[in-house]
Design an enzyme around this catalytic site. Structure first.
Site, PDB file in Angstrom:
ATOM      1  N   VAL A 108      77.605  44.871 112.124  1.00  0.00           N
ATOM      2  CA  VAL A 108      76.079  45.695 112.603  1.00  0.00           C
ATOM      3  C   VAL A 108      76.774  46.916 113.964  1.00  0.00           C
ATOM      4  O   VAL A 108      76.228  47.988 113.576  1.00  0.00           O
ATOM      5  CB  VAL A 108      75.055  44.713 112.535  1.00  0.00           C
ATOM      6  CG1 VAL A 108      74.029  45.297 113.153  1.00  0.00           C
ATOM      7  CG2 VAL A 108      75.117  44.118 111.206  1.00  0.00           C
ATOM      8  N   ARG A 134      86.810  40.785 121.828  1.00  0.00           N
ATOM      9  CA  ARG A 134      87.738  40.945 122.308  1.00  0.00           C
ATOM     10  C   ARG A 134      88.173  41.595 122.510  1.00  0.00           C
ATOM     11  O   ARG A 134      87.229  42.596 120.893  1.00  0.00           O
ATOM     12  CB  ARG A 134      88.098  40.321 120.519  1.00  0.00           C
ATOM     13  CG  ARG A 134      88.646  39.181 120.000  1.00  0.00           C
ATOM     14  CD  ARG A 134      88.973  38.335 118.996  1.00  0.00           C
ATOM     15  NE  ARG A 134      88.235  38.806 117.995  1.00  0.00           N
ATOM     16  CZ  ARG A 134      86.481  38.286 116.875  1.00  0.00           C
ATOM     17  NH1 ARG A 134      87.120  36.791 117.978  1.00  0.00           N
ATOM     18  NH2 ARG A 134      86.066  38.280 116.373  1.00  0.00           N
ATOM     19  N   LYS A 168      67.728  37.070 113.897  1.00  0.00           N
ATOM     20  CA  LYS A 168      66.871  35.796 113.189  1.00  0.00           C
ATOM     21  C   LYS A 168      66.695  34.686 114.157  1.00  0.00           C
ATOM     22  O   LYS A 168      65.420  33.493 114.155  1.00  0.00           O
ATOM     23  CB  LYS A 168      67.320  35.842 112.142  1.00  0.00           C
ATOM     24  CG  LYS A 168      67.370  35.123 111.418  1.00  0.00           C
ATOM     25  CD  LYS A 168      68.796  35.793 109.787  1.00  0.00           C
ATOM     26  CE  LYS A 168      70.094  35.654 109.573  1.00  0.00           C
ATOM     27  NZ  LYS A 168      70.296  37.249 110.162  1.00  0.00           N
ATOM     28  N   GLU A 180      79.540  33.388 102.989  1.00  0.00           N
ATOM     29  CA  GLU A 180      80.344  33.272 104.385  1.00  0.00           C
ATOM     30  C   GLU A 180      81.578  31.938 103.828  1.00  0.00           C
ATOM     31  O   GLU A 180      80.843  31.253 103.531  1.00  0.00           O
ATOM     32  CB  GLU A 180      79.983  33.476 105.836  1.00  0.00           C
ATOM     33  CG  GLU A 180      79.273  34.474 105.987  1.00  0.00           C
ATOM     34  CD  GLU A 180      78.724  34.575 107.321  1.00  0.00           C
ATOM     35  OE1 GLU A 180      79.378  33.725 108.279  1.00  0.00           O
ATOM     36  OE2 GLU A 180      77.333  34.416 107.458  1.00  0.00           O
ATOM     37  N   LYS A 207      63.757  32.732 108.863  1.00  0.00           N
ATOM     38  CA  LYS A 207      62.856  33.721 108.388  1.00  0.00           C
ATOM     39  C   LYS A 207      61.588  33.904 108.306  1.00  0.00           C
ATOM     40  O   LYS A 207      60.732  34.652 108.667  1.00  0.00           O
ATOM     41  CB  LYS A 207      63.787  35.012 106.971  1.00  0.00           C
ATOM     42  CG  LYS A 207      64.768  35.498 107.577  1.00  0.00           C
ATOM     43  CD  LYS A 207      65.587  35.515 106.830  1.00  0.00           C
ATOM     44  CE  LYS A 207      67.011  36.606 106.749  1.00  0.00           C
ATOM     45  NZ  LYS A 207      68.705  36.655 105.679  1.00  0.00           N
TER      46      LYS A 207
END
Lengths: 429, 429
Positions: free
Chosen positions: A16, A48, A106, A191, A206
């Site tokens: 993002v 990093r 969130k 993921e 949310k």
């Protein structure tokens, strides 16, 4: 137009953050026109620094996020790190040093939104977080501004793209949960550790945020009933189809009929195919909002992804910068209604229950008696025999979750009930 | 919270105005909490004071709207009269006397939005008009705030409930236009004189407003290509079905592929049944927004009606009152991009053309040659013979409207073409 730029610090430069930085650069002229002053990316805090970040001046990159937010000349801090710490401390420090904050976090907002709003207010600064719920879909702003003159009664939505992708795949291909999850992982929709999505922690956060804004009431993450979707089976989808339904993981925030309390919950549920949420495909999100005057509204779009989330972040950035130039702040926390949040037991809805029962006379009567004893009215029953066993599918009228739980507990004690194959709520009717 | 109330003058007390007054009374405490100060209905200007208005103090009612907006102590004027005059003069006078304005007046905003914004800015006041487009659906605010950091490329929507009701009826029952219109009139969805709706004047005004906000460019009503839906036939719906489409009256605002110009148009068009707009039923509205970063968003809800429109008016009222208390103003007109608005001839889309032709060899070759000569590439052709005559249905690839018009003109000159039965654009693919 003011020529002195507003200074923006970016915390996090992943999927993002890098999109936010890219759009700030490529759309700099448009942003300046829309804000009334140029915005300048003043610093980018990363973990990093060695990773190459295309298009970002290496001189802006730092690993010392705290020093960045403490500079004192930052107008807006954009937090896209995620997680509770160090995000929470950094945001608090940013307010203390005069910055407003745009966040996409969130988990943090659901857990500590009230405290963060209080610090923002104390320092006369803005806290905006459109990107925290349903990615690019404008939802926070419509709820807290467009519907500010209305009374919201219900928010019903698909707010997690990963699980919607998995459920959509199961629905359209007949795949089981694991197979659909594997495909979602391979395609980058899930993921490596999918727990936050499939166990509905993400959707619950949310739901807490949405319920809080919709009902002008503090709703904490702990107040949200949460049930993941790992136990949804191909058989459940077959049952749903027989009812003219599909299965979605829904976030549901409701005002009680008497208006005196609210509930928030996240769980898989059957919804009719005729409901607009039923046709939300893939990783898309969509949220239904029902209010007194406006009636039914729906908001639909991509619920995640770098660019869509960055779009929401930048919309907030423009608003916060405008407020800054105006010497004003936007709407802060609105929790004046302070309605009690009722436990799950008080939620009233319909249920679809599959029972494995002995295939002999009188079973249906026994089962029906248990429902009646617990005040749960039956809408339809379907009985299917197979090899001496039978399955019984019961769909109830509206009943409280507590009554239904009591019913199921009593059913399990019946000798003739071999097992409760599945219990699923039926929503959106 | 401030105890001195903000004073609101209401101009017009019809279907929308009476709902605004009702909600201001019944939700007074909520509005005060959300604004930070109470709001007081200070005067209601009407044409016919003798009509009983339930719940409104008769002492507030006046026929002298000008005197009301000239009082000098009014904080916000809510204009729900509609039409150009006297609304325009009253709004101008309101700004001159220090009030901010909330309006639901699409015709006025489409025609004189730029001038009104200029007066508002001159006096440091707000002009908000969420209710002018698509009733309760938050659309203006998402476009001008949520997407303020994004680049909108396309707005595609159903923005007129009356015509959507009629087209939906024709689609679902096979009714002709007149029959469906009669039903819409009987049910109160169409006015006695339906011209503004069915000839798409209403939708064109909304398209002008949406295009202006989406592209940061002034788009006047005259810039919008407009084609009504009175000539859509049951045969068109049959053709649409054969293509897996339905027919909707669409407002389409587009940025040219090179980004250097924009177009705005309103006309009936075929869209695939798989497109989310295809399933918008009855008098509902829905608008698709496509942008660089956010991707595809959709906003759906009731596009008209007293209560839904009042919900949008009140959302604006809360925002304007908050700005007032902050000593600030919200975003004003944003027309800095000043892109040229191209004429309809430069719009590029696909077309569905039905021709009545002679049923003899060589006709298809002749017709195909005409398309080729005008640079319009054919996607599919379907030929049907009947009693010595034949019909030819041609669906083109993307072509400019000017090329298509030239093609049709040349086709009409062919001896073998008896007539052009219908031409319809194909959108949403």
């Amino acid at each position: 137009m003011r020529t002195r730029p507003l200074k923006v610090a970016l915390l996090g430069c992943g999927v993002v953050g890098s999109e936010v930085a890219r759009i700030m650069t490529t759309h700099a002229d448009d942003l300046a026109q829309r804000i009334g002053a140029p915005v300048e990316l003043t610093g980018v805090a990363v973990r990093r620094p060695s990773r190459v970040r295309e298009g970002i001046d290496p001189g802006l990159v730092t690993t010392d996020a705290t020093a960045l937010v403490k500079r004192g000349d930052i107008d807006v801090v954009v937090e896209v790190i995620g997680g509770i710490e160090p995000a929470r401390s950094l945001i608090t420090t940013a307010f203390e040093h005069g910055a407003s904050v745009v966040s996409a976090n969130k988990a943090l907002l659901a857990q500590d939104g009230a405290a963060l709003h209080a610090v923002a207010e104390e320092h006369g600064r803005d806290l905006y977080y459109e990107a925290a719920v349903a990615g690019a879909i404008p939802l926070i702003r419509p709820l807290r501004e467009s519907l500010a003159g209305d009374k919201v009664n219900r928010v019903l939505g698909i707010v997690n793209g990963t699980t919607n992708f998995i459920l959509d795949k199961m629905d359209s291909t007949g795949a089981g949960y694991q197979e659909a999850l594997d495909e979602a992982t391979a395609l980058g929709y899930a993921e490596a550790d999918p727990t936050a999505d499939v166990e509905a922690f993400d959707a619950a956060a949310k739901a807490a945020i949405l319920a809080g804004i919709a009902f002008h009431t503090r709703v904490r993450l702990d107040d949200v009933y949460r049930e993941g979707m790992t136990e949804v089976t191909a058989a459940d989808f077959a049952s749903a189809k027989e009812m003219g339904c599909t299965i979605k993981l829904l976030a549901i925030c409701e005002r009680a009929a008497d208006g005196g309390s609210v509930t928030a919950r996240v769980h898989p549920a059957m919804i009719p195919l005729s409901h607009p949420l039923a046709s939300v495909r893939g990783a898309y999100n969509a949220v239904f909002v029902e209010s007194d005057a406006a009636g039914q509204l729906m908001f639909y779009g991509p619920g995640a992804g770098g660019a869509p989330t960055a779009s929401a972040v930048l919309g907030d950035l423009v608003a916060v910068c405008r407020n800054r130039l105006n010497g004003a702040t936007g709407p802060g926390e609105s929790a004046y209604a302070a309605l009690p949040v009722s436990p799950m037991g008080e939620v009233v809805t319909r249920y679809h229950i599959s029972l494995d029962v002995a295939d002999k006379p009188g079973v249906l009567a026994q089962v029906a008696t248990v429902f009646a004893e617990h005040g749960v009215s039956i809408d339809t029953v379907r009985q299917q025999g197979k090899d001496g066993e039978a399955s019984l599918v019961v769909v109830t009228h509206r009943a409280s979750d507590a009554s239904l739980s009591g019913t199921v507990e009593a059913l399990r004690k019946l000798d003739t009930v071999r097992g409760v194959a599945s219990i699923m709520r039926v929503e959106g009717e």
